[in-house]
Design an enzyme around this catalytic site. Sequence first.
Site, PDB file in Angstrom:
ATOM      1  N   PRO A   2      -0.953  -2.094   3.860  1.00  0.00           N
ATOM      2  CA  PRO A   2      -1.681  -2.090   5.132  1.00  0.00           C
ATOM      3  C   PRO A   2      -2.283  -0.725   5.472  1.00  0.00           C
ATOM      4  O   PRO A   2      -1.568   0.230   5.751  1.00  0.00           O
ATOM      5  CB  PRO A   2      -0.625  -2.500   6.153  1.00  0.00           C
ATOM      6  CG  PRO A   2       0.483  -3.106   5.352  1.00  0.00           C
ATOM      7  CD  PRO A   2       0.452  -2.405   4.040  1.00  0.00           C
ATOM      8  N   GLU A   3      -3.595  -0.645   5.375  1.00  0.00           N
ATOM      9  CA  GLU A   3      -4.332   0.526   5.843  1.00  0.00           C
ATOM     10  C   GLU A   3      -5.051   0.085   7.113  1.00  0.00           C
ATOM     11  O   GLU A   3      -4.762  -0.990   7.631  1.00  0.00           O
ATOM     12  CB  GLU A   3      -5.327   0.983   4.767  1.00  0.00           C
ATOM     13  CG  GLU A   3      -4.674   1.288   3.429  1.00  0.00           C
ATOM     14  CD  GLU A   3      -5.679   1.719   2.357  1.00  0.00           C
ATOM     15  OE1 GLU A   3      -6.707   2.313   2.698  1.00  0.00           O
ATOM     16  OE2 GLU A   3      -5.414   1.447   1.165  1.00  0.00           O
ATOM     17  N   HIS A  93      13.058 -11.508   3.526  1.00  0.00           N
ATOM     18  CA  HIS A  93      13.066 -10.099   3.891  1.00  0.00           C
ATOM     19  C   HIS A  93      12.713  -9.875   5.363  1.00  0.00           C
ATOM     20  O   HIS A  93      12.148  -8.847   5.713  1.00  0.00           O
ATOM     21  CB  HIS A  93      12.130  -9.322   2.970  1.00  0.00           C
ATOM     22  CG  HIS A  93      12.475  -9.504   1.517  1.00  0.00           C
ATOM     23  ND1 HIS A  93      13.627  -8.981   0.960  1.00  0.00           N
ATOM     24  CD2 HIS A  93      11.863 -10.189   0.537  1.00  0.00           C
ATOM     25  CE1 HIS A  93      13.689  -9.325  -0.313  1.00  0.00           C
ATOM     26  NE2 HIS A  93      12.627 -10.070  -0.605  1.00  0.00           N
ATOM     27  N   ARG A 112      10.325  -3.796   1.044  1.00  0.00           N
ATOM     28  CA  ARG A 112      10.882  -2.516   0.579  1.00  0.00           C
ATOM     29  C   ARG A 112      11.547  -1.682   1.663  1.00  0.00           C
ATOM     30  O   ARG A 112      12.081  -0.612   1.384  1.00  0.00           O
ATOM     31  CB  ARG A 112       9.780  -1.701  -0.089  1.00  0.00           C
ATOM     32  CG  ARG A 112       9.337  -2.366  -1.350  1.00  0.00           C
ATOM     33  CD  ARG A 112       8.385  -1.513  -2.128  1.00  0.00           C
ATOM     34  NE  ARG A 112       7.615  -2.366  -3.015  1.00  0.00           N
ATOM     35  CZ  ARG A 112       6.571  -1.972  -3.712  1.00  0.00           C
ATOM     36  NH1 ARG A 112       6.141  -0.750  -3.623  1.00  0.00           N
ATOM     37  NH2 ARG A 112       5.938  -2.808  -4.490  1.00  0.00           N
ATOM     38  N   ARG A 155     -11.500  23.392   3.565  1.00  0.00           N
ATOM     39  CA  ARG A 155     -10.525  22.907   2.582  1.00  0.00           C
ATOM     40  C   ARG A 155     -11.039  23.071   1.165  1.00  0.00           C
ATOM     41  O   ARG A 155     -12.200  22.813   0.886  1.00  0.00           O
ATOM     42  CB  ARG A 155     -10.220  21.416   2.841  1.00  0.00           C
ATOM     43  CG  ARG A 155      -9.600  21.159   4.205  1.00  0.00           C
ATOM     44  CD  ARG A 155      -8.196  21.739   4.306  1.00  0.00           C
ATOM     45  NE  ARG A 155      -7.312  21.151   3.325  1.00  0.00           N
ATOM     46  CZ  ARG A 155      -6.638  20.037   3.496  1.00  0.00           C
ATOM     47  NH1 ARG A 155      -6.725  19.379   4.611  1.00  0.00           N
ATOM     48  NH2 ARG A 155      -5.854  19.587   2.550  1.00  0.00           N
TER      49      ARG A 155
END
Length: 284
Positions: A2-3, A93, A112, A155
């Site tokens: 999930p982004e 889960h 997880r 950067r």
Amino acid sequence: MPELPEVETVRRDLCRHVCGRTIARVRMLREDMLIAGGPSEVEQAIEGAAITDVGRRGKALILRFSSSYSLIVHFRMTGKLYPLATGAKLPAHARTVFEFDDGGRLVHEDVRRLGTLELIPSEGENCALTLTNIGPDIFEEPPSAEELADALERRKCAVKPFLLDQTRMSGIGNIYACEILARACIRPDTPCDALGASHVTRLLASTREVLVEAIQARGTTISDYRTGTGGPGGFQHQLRVYGRADEPCLVDGCDGTIRRIVQGQRSTYFCPVCQKRARRRRRR
DNA sequence: AGGACGACCAGGACGC
DNA sequence: TGCGTCCTGGTCGTCC
């Protein structure tokens, strides 16, 4: 994983399906996923309260309750949140189950267990642990070209790890970083400070396009991700580079082959032919 | 300062 | 068949 587009899809689905409904009981099956407060505090804060709003910042989802408490959910890799069909068996889960007073259930699943839950008074949301170090949402509050150019100039690291850094702008993860750079025709290993004004323009436009299209497609399901109704997304069929190592570039007229490299211990995919590496600008 | 890397976690793919 | 090894990745903490 999930982004931003996946979490936004879940947010929109949950707004439609659970806003206004009242939690009768919450069952926390894995208390260690709660990073602030204890299960009894969560029960006290949300049992009897209605979900008034579902928000999002970057990849974090925010459930807001009528009791003036918020529950911030971070899915990390394998988190899911969706209403369970009546009579359906609890998934293996399941980590948290929200039972509504109308008999329905909302289940938080996370194979997880890398995800987190955080309870916080709504007025102090911005001080939440989950949201410290999370910059403005790149979809809701994108930087101006000047701001982005300024940040890039400071950067030296490669542009792809820059996009993954959530502290300046939040929401982009590994898959969309690759897709955005492919769309912008920028090589992922280009140093940030080598990017000029035209790159910045392309980067911003590509970011917007990829995120809009991915949200329209309801996110990318490669293995675990599910929408806020429990189904798969559709953007996996529109990926141009991610997961396509050794396959032909999909850009019209390009005869390149997608390459996989590793940056910061993560897979990066790109077309070495149509994604050009900017030359480092001479500094005075 | 900022980059590299391990830890966290569990399951799927793969090799022998 | 069955076991061991590697890979997946978001974020934090540690070390250099």
